[in-house]
Design a protein around this motif. Structure first.
Motif, PDB file in Angstrom:
ATOM      1  N   LEU A  73      28.177  39.134  36.781  1.00 29.44           N
ATOM      2  CA  LEU A  73      29.137  40.208  37.055  1.00 29.44           C
ATOM      3  C   LEU A  73      30.531  39.650  37.301  1.00 29.44           C
ATOM      4  O   LEU A  73      31.529  40.186  36.807  1.00 29.44           O
ATOM      5  CB  LEU A  73      28.679  41.034  38.267  1.00 29.44           C
ATOM      6  N   PHE A  74      30.611  38.575  38.063  1.00 32.54           N
ATOM      7  CA  PHE A  74      31.901  37.944  38.349  1.00 32.54           C
ATOM      8  C   PHE A  74      32.559  37.429  37.072  1.00 32.54           C
ATOM      9  O   PHE A  74      33.753  37.630  36.845  1.00 32.54           O
ATOM     10  CB  PHE A  74      31.718  36.813  39.365  1.00 32.54           C
ATOM     11  N   ASN A  76      32.027  38.454  33.997  1.00 32.74           N
ATOM     12  CA  ASN A  76      32.457  39.606  33.190  1.00 32.74           C
ATOM     13  C   ASN A  76      33.746  40.204  33.727  1.00 32.74           C
ATOM     14  O   ASN A  76      34.636  40.585  32.965  1.00 32.74           O
ATOM     15  CB  ASN A  76      31.366  40.675  33.147  1.00 32.74           C
ATOM     16  N   PHE A  77      33.859  40.289  35.049  1.00 24.25           N
ATOM     17  CA  PHE A  77      35.075  40.817  35.659  1.00 24.25           C
ATOM     18  C   PHE A  77      36.274  39.927  35.333  1.00 24.25           C
ATOM     19  O   PHE A  77      37.340  40.411  34.958  1.00 24.25           O
ATOM     20  CB  PHE A  77      34.892  40.951  37.176  1.00 24.25           C
ATOM     21  N   VAL A  78      36.087  38.622  35.455  1.00 27.30           N
ATOM     22  CA  VAL A  78      37.167  37.679  35.149  1.00 27.30           C
ATOM     23  C   VAL A  78      37.544  37.761  33.684  1.00 27.30           C
ATOM     24  O   VAL A  78      38.729  37.758  33.330  1.00 27.30           O
ATOM     25  CB  VAL A  78      36.761  36.236  35.554  1.00 27.30           C
ATOM     26  N   ASP A  79      36.548  37.853  32.799  1.00 25.00           N
ATOM     27  CA  ASP A  79      36.812  37.943  31.366  1.00 25.00           C
ATOM     28  C   ASP A  79      37.575  39.227  31.019  1.00 25.00           C
ATOM     29  O   ASP A  79      38.347  39.259  30.074  1.00 25.00           O
ATOM     30  CB  ASP A  79      35.499  37.886  30.588  1.00 25.00           C
ATOM     31  N   PHE A  80      37.372  40.272  31.797  1.00 25.52           N
ATOM     32  CA  PHE A  80      38.091  41.519  31.558  1.00 25.52           C
ATOM     33  C   PHE A  80      39.497  41.474  32.154  1.00 25.52           C
ATOM     34  O   PHE A  80      40.470  41.883  31.519  1.00 25.52           O
ATOM     35  CB  PHE A  80      37.318  42.704  32.160  1.00 25.52           C
ATOM     36  N   ILE A  81      39.620  40.974  33.385  1.00 21.23           N
ATOM     37  CA  ILE A  81      40.881  41.105  34.120  1.00 21.23           C
ATOM     38  C   ILE A  81      41.925  40.065  33.711  1.00 21.23           C
ATOM     39  O   ILE A  81      43.123  40.357  33.733  1.00 21.23           O
ATOM     40  CB  ILE A  81      40.635  41.081  35.647  1.00 21.23           C
TER      41      ILE A  81
END
Length: 195
Positions: A73-74, A76-81
């Motif tokens: 989850l972390f 994926n969040f970093v890859d998005f943000i």
């Protein structure tokens, strides 16, 4: 002819990687400067961030599956943000030729490291065909040693040490610290036995 094919394949890999990491350009330049210790505070930032991350994992005390889920989850969040933040903070007109050259060097070093690692893995597994005894001796010895070490030391602590060493290695190589230490050891006076 083979060198030309390898070089052409490497250039294609670099182009693909540059397209894939387009949104991460600014972040990669910052990450490169941190990993190569271009500022004095960089090693402390690396050790501090890894320590914070592993302290958080230790404090949450999740089981293995939940830990993988939280890490996923972390990531994926970093890859998005990261691409969103990079686009909002950095205007495209500020991207200079020097930035592009550095970005291409980073991509080339990633491709080179990937290809070297892949070559080493293939070379190790080719031992299975060329020298099966050596292959099984090496693999069984390594796995038994790993199991023995893991039985005595906490797995999270082992991963912490491994992560810290891996993240500090580029800076150590870039600064030539290992060569300096080896030079100092070779320059040390040799003790002679007195009779």
């Amino acid at each position: 002819m083979a060198d030309y094919t390898v070089s052409q394949n490497r250039e294609q890999q670099v182009k693909k990687l540059k397209r894939f990491l387009e949104g991460w350009r600014l972040a990669l330049l910052l990450l490169k400067s941190i990993l190569l210790w271009e500022q004095q505070w960089c090693p402390c930032a690396i050790v501090g961030s890894v320590s914070f991350l592993y302290s958080l994992i230790w404090l949450l005390d999740l089981n293995a599956l939940a830990t993988f889920a939280v890490i996923g989850l972390f990531l994926n969040f970093v890859d998005f943000i990261v691409p969103v933040v990079c686009k909002s903070l950095y205007v495209p007109t500020a991207w200079t030729g020097q930035h592009e050259k550095t970005f291409e060097e980073v991509c080339k070093s990633i491709v080179t490291t990937y290809n070297k690692s892949l070559h080493n893995v293939r070379q190790f597994y080719s031992l299975r065909e060329t020298s099966p005894c050596m292959y099984y001796i090496l693999s069984i010895s390594f796995l038994m040693t790993l199991a023995w070490v893991a039985s005595f030391i906490n797995n999270i602590f082992l991963m912490y040490i491994l992560s810290t060493v891996l993240l500090l290695t580029p800076g150590v190589r870039h600064r030539g610290i290992i060569n300096t230490l080896l030079t100092m050891v070779n320059m040390a006076p040799k003790s002679t036995k007195s009779e």
